[in-house]
Scaffold this motif. Sequence first.
Motif, PDB file in Angstrom:
ATOM      1  N   ASN A 105      38.280 111.522  44.207  1.00 40.88           N
ATOM      2  CA  ASN A 105      39.729 111.241  44.263  1.00 40.88           C
ATOM      3  C   ASN A 105      40.272 110.478  44.955  1.00 40.88           C
ATOM      4  OD1 ASN A 105      39.632 113.696  42.581  1.00 40.88           O
ATOM      5  ND2 ASN A 105      39.841 114.949  44.271  1.00 40.88           N
ATOM      6  N   MET A 106      39.690 109.482  45.673  1.00 38.99           N
ATOM      7  CA  MET A 106      40.036 108.818  46.689  1.00 38.99           C
ATOM      8  C   MET A 106      40.258 107.342  45.831  1.00 38.99           C
ATOM      9  SD  MET A 106      38.501 108.967  50.285  1.00 38.99           S
ATOM     10  CE  MET A 106      39.255 107.517  50.888  1.00 38.99           C
ATOM     11  N   THR A 107      39.395 107.128  44.914  1.00 38.17           N
ATOM     12  CA  THR A 107      39.529 105.871  44.183  1.00 38.17           C
ATOM     13  C   THR A 107      40.071 106.076  42.545  1.00 38.17           C
ATOM     14  OG1 THR A 107      37.281 105.940  43.358  1.00 38.17           O
ATOM     15  CG2 THR A 107      37.568 105.179  45.496  1.00 38.17           C
ATOM     16  N   GLN A 108      40.709 104.792  42.565  1.00 36.36           N
ATOM     17  CA  GLN A 108      40.955 104.644  41.021  1.00 36.36           C
ATOM     18  C   GLN A 108      40.484 103.327  40.467  1.00 36.36           C
ATOM     19  OE1 GLN A 108      42.965 106.562  39.189  1.00 36.36           O
ATOM     20  NE2 GLN A 108      43.360 108.225  40.808  1.00 36.36           N
ATOM     21  N   PRO A 109      39.740 103.531  39.378  1.00 32.66           N
ATOM     22  CA  PRO A 109      39.375 104.675  38.478  1.00 32.66           C
ATOM     23  C   PRO A 109      38.084 105.484  39.002  1.00 32.66           C
ATOM     24  CG  PRO A 109      38.760 102.763  37.536  1.00 32.66           C
ATOM     25  CD  PRO A 109      39.290 102.299  38.716  1.00 32.66           C
ATOM     26  N   TRP A 110      38.015 105.923  40.084  1.00 31.29           N
ATOM     27  CA  TRP A 110      36.725 106.587  40.667  1.00 31.29           C
ATOM     28  C   TRP A 110      35.491 105.955  40.573  1.00 31.29           C
ATOM     29  CZ3 TRP A 110      40.288 109.009  36.979  1.00 31.29           C
ATOM     30  CH2 TRP A 110      41.079 109.950  37.692  1.00 31.29           C
ATOM     31  N   THR A 111      35.623 104.676  40.566  1.00 30.21           N
ATOM     32  CA  THR A 111      34.481 103.715  40.770  1.00 30.21           C
ATOM     33  C   THR A 111      34.448 102.630  41.622  1.00 30.21           C
ATOM     34  OG1 THR A 111      35.216 102.270  38.900  1.00 30.21           O
ATOM     35  CG2 THR A 111      33.804 104.049  38.155  1.00 30.21           C
ATOM     36  N   LEU A 112      33.400 102.088  42.302  1.00 33.71           N
ATOM     37  CA  LEU A 112      33.658 100.634  43.050  1.00 33.71           C
ATOM     38  C   LEU A 112      32.892  99.739  42.268  1.00 33.71           C
ATOM     39  CD1 LEU A 112      32.377 102.469  46.329  1.00 33.71           C
ATOM     40  CD2 LEU A 112      34.709 101.764  45.636  1.00 33.71           C
ATOM     41  N   PRO A 113      33.871  99.215  41.189  1.00 31.03           N
ATOM     42  CA  PRO A 113      33.261  98.045  40.682  1.00 31.03           C
ATOM     43  C   PRO A 113      33.420  96.668  41.343  1.00 31.03           C
ATOM     44  CG  PRO A 113      35.451  98.575  40.029  1.00 31.03           C
ATOM     45  CD  PRO A 113      35.177  99.718  40.890  1.00 31.03           C
ATOM     46  N   ARG A 114      32.593  95.675  40.907  1.00 29.81           N
ATOM     47  CA  ARG A 114      32.689  94.556  41.610  1.00 29.81           C
ATOM     48  C   ARG A 114      34.440  93.837  41.182  1.00 29.81           C
ATOM     49  NH1 ARG A 114      28.094  92.332  43.451  1.00 29.81           N
ATOM     50  NH2 ARG A 114      26.214  93.433  43.182  1.00 29.81           N
ATOM     51  N   GLN A 115      34.888  93.181  42.292  1.00 27.85           N
ATOM     52  CA  GLN A 115      36.164  92.405  42.145  1.00 27.85           C
ATOM     53  C   GLN A 115      35.844  90.913  42.529  1.00 27.85           C
ATOM     54  OE1 GLN A 115      39.445  94.387  44.107  1.00 27.85           O
ATOM     55  NE2 GLN A 115      38.732  96.237  44.396  1.00 27.85           N
ATOM     56  N   GLU A 116      36.733  90.100  41.833  1.00 25.59           N
ATOM     57  CA  GLU A 116      36.852  88.868  42.133  1.00 25.59           C
ATOM     58  C   GLU A 116      37.692  88.459  43.247  1.00 25.59           C
ATOM     59  OE1 GLU A 116      36.702  85.151  39.085  1.00 25.59           O
ATOM     60  OE2 GLU A 116      39.188  85.972  39.284  1.00 25.59           O
ATOM     61  N   VAL A 117      36.718  88.265  44.254  1.00 24.80           N
ATOM     62  CA  VAL A 117      37.414  87.728  45.482  1.00 24.80           C
ATOM     63  C   VAL A 117      38.204  86.488  45.585  1.00 24.80           C
ATOM     64  CG1 VAL A 117      36.184  89.414  46.763  1.00 24.80           C
ATOM     65  CG2 VAL A 117      35.271  87.282  46.356  1.00 24.80           C
ATOM     66  N   TRP A 118      37.318  85.716  44.573  1.00 23.09           N
ATOM     67  CA  TRP A 118      38.125  84.279  44.526  1.00 23.09           C
ATOM     68  C   TRP A 118      37.248  83.751  43.403  1.00 23.09           C
ATOM     69  CZ3 TRP A 118      36.450  84.688  49.855  1.00 23.09           C
ATOM     70  CH2 TRP A 118      35.128  84.356  50.005  1.00 23.09           C
ATOM     71  N   PRO A 119      37.934  82.717  42.599  1.00 23.59           N
ATOM     72  CA  PRO A 119      37.171  82.461  41.261  1.00 23.59           C
ATOM     73  C   PRO A 119      35.809  82.134  41.417  1.00 23.59           C
ATOM     74  CG  PRO A 119      39.315  81.070  41.621  1.00 23.59           C
ATOM     75  CD  PRO A 119      39.012  81.791  42.712  1.00 23.59           C
ATOM     76  N   GLY A 120      34.794  82.752  40.602  1.00 29.61           N
ATOM     77  CA  GLY A 120      33.381  82.563  40.701  1.00 29.61           C
ATOM     78  C   GLY A 120      32.601  83.589  41.601  1.00 29.61           C
ATOM     79  N   GLU A 121      33.487  84.378  42.180  1.00 31.53           N
ATOM     80  CA  GLU A 121      32.909  85.287  43.213  1.00 31.53           C
ATOM     81  C   GLU A 121      33.422  86.631  43.074  1.00 31.53           C
ATOM     82  OE1 GLU A 121      29.922  85.833  45.883  1.00 31.53           O
ATOM     83  OE2 GLU A 121      30.571  83.748  45.566  1.00 31.53           O
ATOM     84  N   ARG A 122      32.250  87.718  42.711  1.00 33.27           N
ATOM     85  CA  ARG A 122      32.740  88.962  42.586  1.00 33.27           C
ATOM     86  C   ARG A 122      32.100  89.789  43.491  1.00 33.27           C
ATOM     87  NH1 ARG A 122      35.378  89.730  37.875  1.00 33.27           N
ATOM     88  NH2 ARG A 122      35.103  91.666  37.794  1.00 33.27           N
TER      89      ARG A 122
END
Length: 856
Positions: free
Chosen positions: A104-121
């Motif tokens: 319930n703490m996360t949306q959408p209840w997953t911890l996917p990789r995010q792009e912190v800057w171009p080319g880096e997730r």
Amino acid sequence: AADRKLAVTYLDIEATPDMSVFHDEAQVARGMASFLSILGEEAEPWQLVELLQSNLMQSEAIFGSAIAFEPDSYPWNGSMGVSPQHSGLPLGVPSSENSSFWLNMTQPWTLPRQEVWPGERRVLYCPYIARGDILMDLADAYNYFDPNTEWYHATRSRFIAGSMDYLVGLWGSPYFDEGAGNIEMVTYSVPFSRKTPVPVVHVPPGLEKPYGLPEQRIVHTPMGDRYFWGIATVDIDLTRIKFRCGVGEIFSEESKRCKLCPFGTRLRSSICEPCQDFEQSSSDRTECVLNYYYPLYGFAFHLWTAASMIAAGFRLQRRFYIMQVTHERGGLVLHFCNKHSLHMSSTKKSKANVPTITVYHSGYRVLDQPAKPFRFTVSGDSQVLLLCEEETIEMCNIEEMCKIEGFARFPLGWELRHITLCRAPIFLWLILGMGIALAALVFWALNGLTSATALLSVAGDLALSLCVILALRKLRANAGLRKQKRRRELLDEKDLIRMFSEACWEANQQLEHEARVALLHVGWTEEDLDELTYRTLKCQSQEAGVSVAYLLSDPFLNLARVRSKETNPSFYALKDVFFFGEDPIGKNIPCPRDGRLGCALVDTLPRHHRRQCTHYLSWTWKYPVATVTDALEFWLEETHAEPQSVFLYMCFFVNNQYRILYECDGAGSDNLEDVFEGTLKRIGQMVAILDDWHSPVYLTRIWTIFEQFTAIKLGDVPVTIVLPGEQNDSLISQIREGEEGILQVTQSLCAFESANATAFSPQDEEKVKSLIRSTIGFEEVDERIKNFMLNWVGGVVQEYMKLLMSRSGSIHPMTIRAERSRRSSESQRSSGSKSSGSVGMRWSGSVGTYATIMEV
């Protein structure tokens, strides 16, 4: 949650938040960072949530709190053993009880990789709790690892760089937290760490890093070697924060700026309070002060009103007290005690408009009661010239009046146009002053002046100005009267002092007594008279000379022969018998110069043989008396001077030999050059006696060489060289031998070296030589004196040739005299000095004796 942008908007606030009151809230963040650093990877998600919830309960000022982890560093590196590639991650991360609480703490209840800057997730995780039932993963709102996120990277960079203490945080800049807290806030960030390495996030080149983005490394802390793991924060609502502003400034919530309180108010308890009507706010808005326009315009009104009236009242219709009346071509000049402030051109515009002047109480009928008013012109800043006209011609026949009383006055109307102040007529200043005063009164009224105050001010100005005018006029009148009186006294005193000085020269006790009584009558005291007597006698003793008549007289010659028991003694011989022995001359007579016993020989002479020096005698004590008297007789005969009117500065007579010979003071002085130059300038003429032209003793004595050098250097002191009769004959005989004889004369007169010259006193010799060495040197002195001697010899030869031509009738005597004048100018230029003079030769008749004289 992919491709999220930075949702932090920094606020444009030109003020400094005062975070010093949030010390307890900052301590909460530091405690949370300390707990996480100790717990390390064992921290469970439910523990993180409970920790954040406890933070909000510790202070109502804390709006929210977050724990932001480094990318890919939580939770899969912990005891749960879950890695970023775990197959269960897309379904959510289970909590410790494998419940849905974590989901319930996360949306959408997953911890996917995010792009912190171009080319880096990377995987970001930041549990966040805030008031208003906000419970979320901050990574679902925005990319908090964006290099522009101040609350994360400013603290991270400093911790990794080791530039901040362990468990110490930073207050960030105010910003709007969009997507999370959704309010304006300030965040306090504290770094926490762990012992195990943290995944490294590679930074691409060229990435903008306003707060720095260093790679992970070991950081040495009091807890040992650690790795940066994340940031623990507490958020403070911006509405709870006060901003610090400058002195007199207040923070505006609308503009988010510090601004001064409005003009006319002052800052009091964070509120801009209005000032009173007659006040204005200070420049820093901290206090209300008197409206300076009010006293300024009041002062300007008083100043210009009083100044105008005082200037007019003081300068118009003044009494110009007369100090002196003198004759001048065209009339009589009145000299006033004070300046009249009239321009020189005031009376030169038109002859028909020449102004008049009236004289009062001068004591002279022709001035006080003229047939018609005197017309005048301005002749100086304190003088006017009374014009001689037909009706006032009697005025021009009176004598000059040095002692006069009374005053003069000009017509009022003419004064208004011509009496000046800073070169402008006084009436212009009156118009200007009253105009400025009226303008100041109007502006003063606009700043709160009442009618009653205005009337009182005008009356006060009139009364004060009248008092000042009367006082100034009285002071000026008294000053003029004092100057008149003082001038009369000074003139009387000057005549009396002159009479007293003459009485001292003549030793006329009756005349001296009369002068003393008169000086006492004009205000002198006995102490003043004693001081005058001492100064006069001392000055006369120092400036007195011995008359040539005394040197040529039988009493002196008999005294010299009797005391020395020689027919023709030298002055060295006379020294012993005059100043030593059984009956020294003047030893028991007080010296006028210092009051001690033992006076100069000149002070013992009869008064008619002791007067102001007219000539400086350059000679040596080695000369016999006959050498001196013979040379002086020839000189007097040539110049046609009266021996009783010529007084010589002759060191044997004028110096106090008892101080020199008995006390070994010597004739020298520490300021020898100034003393000699001062004496020669005061006397103005020098007579130099050469004893011999073959090998003159004169040129072997350092004193005579120094005297000649000083006279040549001064330039405006004429020097007359005299030879005794026998040496004149010898010189002429040598010149008759032609070139060989003249060459021998010049060689004899130039065969000297000043460096080898001597003096009776070794101390005096050293003083003179030291002076020569410290100035131009012996060679230059020798060169100048040799040139002088050569010019003299040349003059003697030329005069002798002209005399022969004159006797043979080839040249008229008038031509000789004219040529003498021309040759003396050439002699001056060729000698290199500023001296001027002439050469004369006297033929004594059948005895064939010549007296040669050179005046330079």
